[in-house]
Scaffold this motif. Structure first.
Motif, PDB file in Angstrom:
ATOM      1  N   ALA A 165       3.997 -13.379  -0.781  1.00 11.92           N
ATOM      2  CA  ALA A 165       3.600 -14.734  -1.179  1.00 11.92           C
ATOM      3  C   ALA A 165       4.779 -15.614  -1.589  1.00 11.92           C
ATOM      4  O   ALA A 165       4.878 -16.773  -1.167  1.00 11.92           O
ATOM      5  CB  ALA A 165       2.603 -14.643  -2.332  1.00 11.92           C
ATOM      6  N   GLU A 197       5.685   1.827  -7.835  1.00 12.63           N
ATOM      7  CA  GLU A 197       4.417   2.322  -8.390  1.00 12.63           C
ATOM      8  C   GLU A 197       4.678   3.568  -9.230  1.00 12.63           C
ATOM      9  O   GLU A 197       5.429   4.461  -8.817  1.00 12.63           O
ATOM     10  CB  GLU A 197       3.450   2.673  -7.258  1.00 12.63           C
ATOM     11  N   LEU A 204      -1.830   6.179   2.334  1.00 10.87           N
ATOM     12  CA  LEU A 204      -1.404   4.785   2.530  1.00 10.87           C
ATOM     13  C   LEU A 204      -2.025   3.827   1.514  1.00 10.87           C
ATOM     14  O   LEU A 204      -1.780   2.625   1.563  1.00 10.87           O
ATOM     15  CB  LEU A 204      -1.800   4.307   3.935  1.00 10.87           C
ATOM     16  N   LEU A 205      -2.841   4.345   0.597  1.00 12.46           N
ATOM     17  CA  LEU A 205      -3.555   3.422  -0.289  1.00 12.46           C
ATOM     18  C   LEU A 205      -2.680   2.896  -1.416  1.00 12.46           C
ATOM     19  O   LEU A 205      -2.823   1.769  -1.855  1.00 12.46           O
ATOM     20  CB  LEU A 205      -4.805   4.084  -0.875  1.00 12.46           C
ATOM     21  N   ARG A 206      -1.792   3.718  -1.936  1.00 12.19           N
ATOM     22  CA  ARG A 206      -0.884   3.231  -2.986  1.00 12.19           C
ATOM     23  C   ARG A 206       0.522   3.715  -2.672  1.00 12.19           C
ATOM     24  O   ARG A 206       0.886   4.846  -2.926  1.00 12.19           O
ATOM     25  CB  ARG A 206      -1.336   3.698  -4.369  1.00 12.19           C
ATOM     26  N   MET A 207       1.288   2.812  -2.081  1.00  7.67           N
ATOM     27  CA  MET A 207       2.632   3.159  -1.622  1.00  7.67           C
ATOM     28  C   MET A 207       3.671   2.365  -2.417  1.00  7.67           C
ATOM     29  O   MET A 207       3.337   1.443  -3.150  1.00  7.67           O
ATOM     30  CB  MET A 207       2.772   2.785  -0.135  1.00  7.67           C
ATOM     31  N   PHE A 210       5.200  -1.137   1.431  1.00  8.14           N
ATOM     32  CA  PHE A 210       4.007  -1.321   2.249  1.00  8.14           C
ATOM     33  C   PHE A 210       4.054  -2.688   2.919  1.00  8.14           C
ATOM     34  O   PHE A 210       4.945  -3.496   2.642  1.00  8.14           O
ATOM     35  CB  PHE A 210       2.729  -1.142   1.409  1.00  8.14           C
ATOM     36  N   GLN A 212       2.202  -6.293   3.871  1.00  2.92           N
ATOM     37  CA  GLN A 212       1.129  -7.226   3.534  1.00  2.92           C
ATOM     38  C   GLN A 212       0.984  -8.259   4.646  1.00  2.92           C
ATOM     39  O   GLN A 212       1.962  -8.590   5.328  1.00  2.92           O
ATOM     40  CB  GLN A 212       1.445  -7.960   2.230  1.00  2.92           C
ATOM     41  N   GLU A 214      -0.322 -11.981   4.480  1.00  2.00           N
ATOM     42  CA  GLU A 214      -0.823 -12.959   3.505  1.00  2.00           C
ATOM     43  C   GLU A 214      -0.744 -14.365   4.088  1.00  2.00           C
ATOM     44  O   GLU A 214       0.220 -14.725   4.754  1.00  2.00           O
ATOM     45  CB  GLU A 214       0.008 -12.897   2.223  1.00  2.00           C
ATOM     46  N   VAL A 323      -8.976  -3.664  -0.297  1.00  2.00           N
ATOM     47  CA  VAL A 323      -8.079  -3.753   0.865  1.00  2.00           C
ATOM     48  C   VAL A 323      -7.449  -5.151   0.964  1.00  2.00           C
ATOM     49  O   VAL A 323      -6.554  -5.382   1.773  1.00  2.00           O
ATOM     50  CB  VAL A 323      -8.798  -3.414   2.197  1.00  2.00           C
ATOM     51  N   GLY A 324      -7.957  -6.078   0.152  1.00  8.06           N
ATOM     52  CA  GLY A 324      -7.410  -7.428   0.190  1.00  8.06           C
ATOM     53  C   GLY A 324      -7.969  -8.245  -0.956  1.00  8.06           C
ATOM     54  O   GLY A 324      -8.729  -7.725  -1.794  1.00  8.06           O
ATOM     55  N   GLY A 325      -7.589  -9.516  -0.987  1.00 10.74           N
ATOM     56  CA  GLY A 325      -8.080 -10.372  -2.066  1.00 10.74           C
ATOM     57  C   GLY A 325      -8.061 -11.831  -1.645  1.00 10.74           C
ATOM     58  O   GLY A 325      -7.297 -12.228  -0.759  1.00 10.74           O
ATOM     59  N   GLU A 360      -4.812 -18.203  -1.650  1.00 12.65           N
ATOM     60  CA  GLU A 360      -4.116 -17.103  -0.976  1.00 12.65           C
ATOM     61  C   GLU A 360      -5.127 -16.105  -0.412  1.00 12.65           C
ATOM     62  O   GLU A 360      -5.966 -15.585  -1.144  1.00 12.65           O
ATOM     63  CB  GLU A 360      -3.216 -16.383  -1.983  1.00 12.65           C
ATOM     64  N   SER A 362      -5.039 -12.540   0.951  1.00 11.21           N
ATOM     65  CA  SER A 362      -4.025 -11.481   0.878  1.00 11.21           C
ATOM     66  C   SER A 362      -4.603 -10.141   1.341  1.00 11.21           C
ATOM     67  O   SER A 362      -5.693  -9.742   0.905  1.00 11.21           O
ATOM     68  CB  SER A 362      -3.564 -11.380  -0.582  1.00 11.21           C
ATOM     69  N   ARG A 367      -3.467  -0.272   3.815  1.00 14.06           N
ATOM     70  CA  ARG A 367      -4.795   0.103   3.294  1.00 14.06           C
ATOM     71  C   ARG A 367      -5.870  -0.154   4.336  1.00 14.06           C
ATOM     72  O   ARG A 367      -6.853   0.586   4.440  1.00 14.06           O
ATOM     73  CB  ARG A 367      -5.125  -0.723   2.047  1.00 14.06           C
TER      74      ARG A 367
HETATM   75  N1  GAP Z   1       0.094 -11.806  -3.166  1.00 13.79           N
HETATM   76  C1  GAP Z   1      -0.974 -11.248  -3.866  1.00 13.79           C
HETATM   77  C2  GAP Z   1      -0.881  -9.810  -4.012  1.00 13.79           C
HETATM   78  O1  GAP Z   1       0.146  -9.222  -3.707  1.00 13.79           O
HETATM   79  P1  GAP Z   1      -2.199  -7.692  -4.698  1.00 13.79           P
HETATM   80  O2  GAP Z   1      -3.650  -7.497  -5.011  1.00 13.79           O
HETATM   81  O3  GAP Z   1      -1.228  -7.183  -5.669  1.00 13.79           O
HETATM   82  O4  GAP Z   1      -2.020  -9.243  -4.469  1.00 13.79           O
HETATM   83  C3  GAP Z   1      -2.538  -7.532  -2.128  1.00 13.79           C
HETATM   84  O5  GAP Z   1      -1.891  -7.069  -3.281  1.00 13.79           O
HETATM   85  C4  GAP Z   1      -2.953  -6.376  -1.253  1.00 13.79           C
HETATM   86  O6  GAP Z   1      -1.813  -5.570  -0.969  1.00 13.79           O
HETATM   87  C5  GAP Z   1      -3.943  -5.436  -1.919  1.00 13.79           C
HETATM   88  O7  GAP Z   1      -5.269  -5.877  -1.748  1.00 13.79           O
HETATM   89  C6  GAP Z   1      -3.689  -4.140  -1.170  1.00 13.79           C
HETATM   90  O8  GAP Z   1      -4.409  -4.143   0.056  1.00 13.79           O
HETATM   91  C7  GAP Z   1      -2.211  -4.212  -0.871  1.00 13.79           C
HETATM   92  N2  GAP Z   1      -1.458  -3.392  -1.835  1.00 13.79           N
HETATM   93  C8  GAP Z   1      -1.114  -3.710  -3.096  1.00 13.79           C
HETATM   94  N3  GAP Z   1      -0.404  -2.722  -3.674  1.00 13.79           N
HETATM   95  C9  GAP Z   1      -0.299  -1.750  -2.747  1.00 13.79           C
HETATM   96  C10 GAP Z   1       0.321  -0.464  -2.710  1.00 13.79           C
HETATM   97  N4  GAP Z   1       0.989  -0.004  -3.767  1.00 13.79           N
HETATM   98  N5  GAP Z   1       0.229   0.285  -1.587  1.00 13.79           N
HETATM   99  C11 GAP Z   1      -0.450  -0.189  -0.498  1.00 13.79           C
HETATM  100  N6  GAP Z   1      -1.038  -1.392  -0.469  1.00 13.79           N
HETATM  101  C12 GAP Z   1      -0.975  -2.167  -1.562  1.00 13.79           C
END
Ligand code: GAP
Length: 498
Positions: A165, A197, A204-207, A210, A212, A214, A323-325, A360, A362, A367
């Motif tokens: 962003a 983190e 791949l869910l918390r890396m 990664f 994005q 956006e 998975v997003g926001g 935004e 995002s 994920r």
């Molecule tokens: N710019 C807004 C933003 O970064 P966020 O909710 O922190 O918002 C957006 O991150 C998206 O990025 C999340 O919905 C998720 O899909 C992905 N994401 C965030 N942290 C992540 C991580 N540690 N590993 C993988 N994907 C991640």
């Protein structure tokens, strides 16, 4: 095996992804995509681009740098507020996220809960270190950005971007000036983000590194209650999980029009929520019951958001995961950058000075890839199959000469070249029985197998086999590109393609 273990197994065995620097033992939170994963990631990103950039003629993609000077993150608030709550073990020194340790123990989501509240809950439930069961120190905080020193003699303090962003925000004014000087203006970035983190987990869910995708939409705040195309979606029903339903878990289907009337959400925001849902249900083919838009409470919201609904998809074993926001960031970022950079970030439209607000959209690409794998994975009596949405499968089609002789490989090779030249991703496979080759393609989610047999040589037609129904049709070779396009892009019924 748990569903995560099954995904990990197929990902490694077939070439989707695996731990990065694996030959050195890997590093927690880093993954490399193999040949199939890279293809799939590119497909997902291109689906995203073509869908979201088409929402408005004034939306564009940019490709900025991923290392930015400290001032950017003073302005954005990340230096101060992009922190995670942590607890350290008094005995072994192991550090964990305070909300995650509680989540493990109590099977509830504590993301966004204040440090004080987490501290209280940890004490109340007598939570101990997950490694050695030792006592825990008080809940503290840790900034998640990766710092860097750039340069040699004159060193600049910088950070790897924690979100794409900021790349769009610092470019807004110049882009506005070189474009048609209109709002809304959308700037999209598909790029890397880095976060240190504390507990990377779930593949791949918390890396820690990664991707994005956006889209920052800059608009005039006075117009937040409008959207030119709102009528198109006014009766469309959104799957909402409002913060007030946290206890009951109830998802409500509410029309966009009713949302405007009954909930305190502006039209500009609701229009984009609807477009996001349509992307998930119509393009990515996520089953409706596995999709929801979750409202975050005031405590849970990211520090820069005024309105914040997450996009969640239900995963096997793990439940609903973000998975997003969809984030209404107001002028939080542009006013921050204006203050710290001392550059005027306002724009002039027909004599009106505007400090644009930002909506935004995002998404975490990794994920989303994981969610597609999780939902697509199916074990059937005689095969394992990945039922990917056609547009996101690594290969569009496989070309299979029935036997590797009698002119069949030559014709199959020509078909492969034509389809590749037309932009299809195709895999050529001549080894093993045809049944085994079909199974191999099912296991990596290839929607269509094109078989060249003896008749193909004289009658100039081939068999297409559908991954999901395993039905077959016969199609003239000259019509193949058109038929594949109709099946993949326009999703006509398989049997009607003959
Ligand atoms: N710019 C807004 C933003 O970064 P966020 O909710 O922190 O918002 C957006 O991150 C998206 O990025 C999340 O919905 C998720 O899909 C992905 N994401 C965030 N942290 C992540 C991580 N540690 N590993 C993988 N994907 C991640």
């Amino acid at each position: 095996m748990s569903s995560a273990e099954k995904i990990e197994d197929i990902a490694k065995r077939k070439g989707f992804f695996w731990p990065s620097s694996e030959i050195y033992g890997g590093m927690s939170g880093f993954y490399d995509y193999g040949h199939l994963g890279a293809l799939m990631k590119r497909k997902w990103e291109n689906l995203w681009r073509s869908y979201f950039l088409s929402l408005d003629d004034n939306f564009y993609e940019i490709s900025p740098a991923t290392i930015m000077p400290e001032g950017v993150f003073v302005a954005s608030g990340h230096l101060k507020s992009f922190v995670d709550p942590v607890v350290k073990c008094k005995k072994c020194g192991h550090m964990e996220r305070a909300d995650h340790i509680l989540e493990e123990e109590l099977k509830e989501n504590f993301e966004g809960v204040s440090s004080e509240e987490l501290e209280k809950l940890i004490k109340q439930h007598g939570i101990k270190c997950s490694k050695c069961k030792g006592p825990l120190e008080e809940v503290g905080t840790l900034n998640m950005m990766f710092p860097l020193n750039v340069g040699t003699t004159k060193v600049t303090k910088a950070y790897l971007v924690p979100e794409t962003a900021q790349e769009a925000f610092v470019n807004f004014k110049r882009q506005f000036e070189v474009l048609r000087k209109q709002l809304p203006l959308g700037l999209a970035v598909v790029g890397k983000a880095y976060r240190n983190e504390i507990s990377p987990r779930n593949l791949l869910l918390r890396m820690r590194e990664f991707t994005q995708a956006e889209l920052q939409i800059f608009f005039d705040h006075d117009n937040v209650g409008e959207h030119e195309e709102f009528d198109e979606i006014k009766d469309y029903k959104l799957c909402l999980f409002p913060a007030a339903n946290k206890q009951t878990g109830k998802v409500e289907e509410v029309s966009c029009w009713a949302i405007i009337e009954k909930m305190d959400l502006p039209k500009f925001y609701v229009y984009h929520l609807a477009k996001i849902q349509q992307f998930y249900l119509d393009i990515l083919k996520i089953p409706k019951e596995k999709f929801r838009l979750r409202e975050l409470s005031e405590e849970e919201r990211a520090f820069y958001n005024k309105i914040h609904w997450d996009i969640e998809v239900e995963l096997n074993d793990l439940g609903f995961k973000e998975v997003g926001g969809c984030h209404y960031r107001t002028d939080h970022d542009l006013s921050g950058h204006q203050k710290i950079s001392k550059q005027d970030m306002t724009v002039n439209i027909e004599g009106k000075e505007i400090l644009a607000h930002v909506l935004e959209l995002s998404f975490g690409v990794d994920r989303n890839i994981y969610a597609l794998l999780d939902i697509a994975y199916a074990e059937e009596k005689e095969r394992t199959v990945l039922r990917f949405p056609f547009g996101a499968a690594p290969y569009d089609a496989a070309i299979l000469p029935l036997v590797n002789k009698e002119g069949m490989p030559g014709l199959a090779g020509k078909i492969k070249d034509v389809l590749k030249a037309k932009g299809f991703t195709v895999f050529y496979d001549y080894s093993g029985s045809i049944g085994r080759r079909y199974r191999r393609m099912d296991e990596i989610g290839t929607p269509f197998c094109i078989t060249v047999d003896t008749d193909s040589l004289s009658s100039k037609d081939v068999t297409i086999r559908d991954r999901d129904s395993m039905k077959q049709i016969r199609v003239g070779i000259e019509h193949l590109p058109m038929v594949l396009e109709q099946l993949i892009t326009y999703r006509i019924e398989f049997t009607e393609a003959e």
